[in-house]
Design an enzyme around this catalytic site. Structure first.
Site, PDB file in Angstrom:
ATOM      1  N   THR A  21      -0.954 -19.483   6.428  1.00 30.49           N
ATOM      2  CA  THR A  21      -1.449 -20.204   7.436  1.00 30.49           C
ATOM      3  C   THR A  21      -2.796 -20.019   7.603  1.00 30.49           C
ATOM      4  O   THR A  21      -3.510 -19.115   7.122  1.00 30.49           O
ATOM      5  CB  THR A  21      -0.547 -19.402   8.570  1.00 30.49           C
ATOM      6  OG1 THR A  21      -0.870 -18.076   9.184  1.00 30.49           O
ATOM      7  CG2 THR A  21       0.968 -19.656   8.686  1.00 30.49           C
TER       8      THR A  21
ATOM      9  N   THR B  12      -5.469 -19.345  10.176  1.00 30.94           N
ATOM     10  CA  THR B  12      -6.021 -18.066  10.403  1.00 30.94           C
ATOM     11  C   THR B  12      -5.711 -17.095   9.501  1.00 30.94           C
ATOM     12  O   THR B  12      -6.672 -16.263   8.968  1.00 30.94           O
ATOM     13  CB  THR B  12      -5.563 -17.667  11.806  1.00 30.94           C
ATOM     14  OG1 THR B  12      -6.021 -18.719  12.803  1.00 30.94           O
ATOM     15  CG2 THR B  12      -6.599 -16.512  12.284  1.00 30.94           C
ATOM     16  N   CYS B  13      -4.593 -16.676   8.803  1.00 24.72           N
ATOM     17  CA  CYS B  13      -4.012 -15.561   8.248  1.00 24.72           C
ATOM     18  C   CYS B  13      -4.769 -15.731   6.875  1.00 24.72           C
ATOM     19  O   CYS B  13      -5.447 -14.867   6.324  1.00 24.72           O
ATOM     20  CB  CYS B  13      -2.548 -15.743   7.973  1.00 24.72           C
ATOM     21  SG  CYS B  13      -1.826 -15.498   9.530  1.00 24.72           S
ATOM     22  N   GLN B  14      -4.911 -16.917   6.381  1.00 27.58           N
ATOM     23  CA  GLN B  14      -5.560 -17.263   5.179  1.00 27.58           C
ATOM     24  C   GLN B  14      -7.027 -17.109   5.137  1.00 27.58           C
ATOM     25  O   GLN B  14      -7.676 -16.570   4.360  1.00 27.58           O
ATOM     26  CB  GLN B  14      -5.030 -18.493   4.489  1.00 27.58           C
ATOM     27  CG  GLN B  14      -5.570 -18.854   3.165  1.00 27.58           C
ATOM     28  CD  GLN B  14      -5.613 -18.016   2.009  1.00 27.58           C
ATOM     29  OE1 GLN B  14      -4.348 -17.120   1.775  1.00 27.58           O
ATOM     30  NE2 GLN B  14      -6.642 -17.848   0.983  1.00 27.58           N
TER      31      GLN B  14
END
Length: 165
Positions: free
Chosen positions: A58, A60-62
């Site tokens: 995703t 923000t996660c990545q």
């Protein structure tokens, strides 16, 4: 169980699943067999940073959250961290593919809190998914535990964690 805080013992009975890196299955699409990671046992013998994200791949996660841990792994190791573990709601195969897509072999464990049993037990979820948080455990003792209050990466990002080591 309730949210963890500094000074708490890391709880017993916490396990995750992950697919150990195997050079014969180095392609992103290659599937190994998941194994159990006994976090409660392993955390008693190490200084560990446990990072949780809502989902692999995703934005923000990545792009914001995990890249910092990958880039600053040498600083974390220099601060005495033995292991960094990234967990999410995704299954172990998705987590393994995410690690491979980021060029990670075994430097960081990308594991699954499949169904979010651990995250649910401490009340740190986003609906059915794992929330965004970071926990530092030093030989079984929680020394830092923070859940993001909003959608940013202010208390669970690598810089916040490094500041507490």
């Amino acid at each position: 169980m309730s949210a963890l805080k500094a000074g708490d013992d890391f709880p017993e009975g916490v396990t995750f699943t992950y697919v150990p890196y195997n050079p014969d299955q180095g392609a992103v699409t290659a599937c190994g067999m998941p194994v159990k990671y006994d976090a409660s046992k392993e955390f008693k013998e190490k200084k560990v940073v446990l990072v949780s994200v809502p989902g692999a791949f995703t934005p923000t996660c990545q792009n914001t959250h995990i890249q910092g841990y990958i880039e600053k792994l040498p600083q974390l190791k220099a601060a005495g961290v033995d292991q960094v573990i990234v967990i999410s709601f995704n299954d172990a195969w998705v987590q393994a593919a995410w690690a491979k897509a980021n060029g990670i072999k075994d430097e960081i464990i990308f594991a699954s809190d499949d169904g979010a049993p651990f995250s649910s037990s401490i009340g740190w979820t986003l609906g059915a998914r794992t929330a965004r948080y970071a926990i530092v455990v030093d030989h079984g003792k929680v020394v830092y535990a923070e859940k993001e209050p909003a959608k940013d990466v202010s208390v669970s990002g690598v810089d916040a964690v490094l500041a507490k080591l």
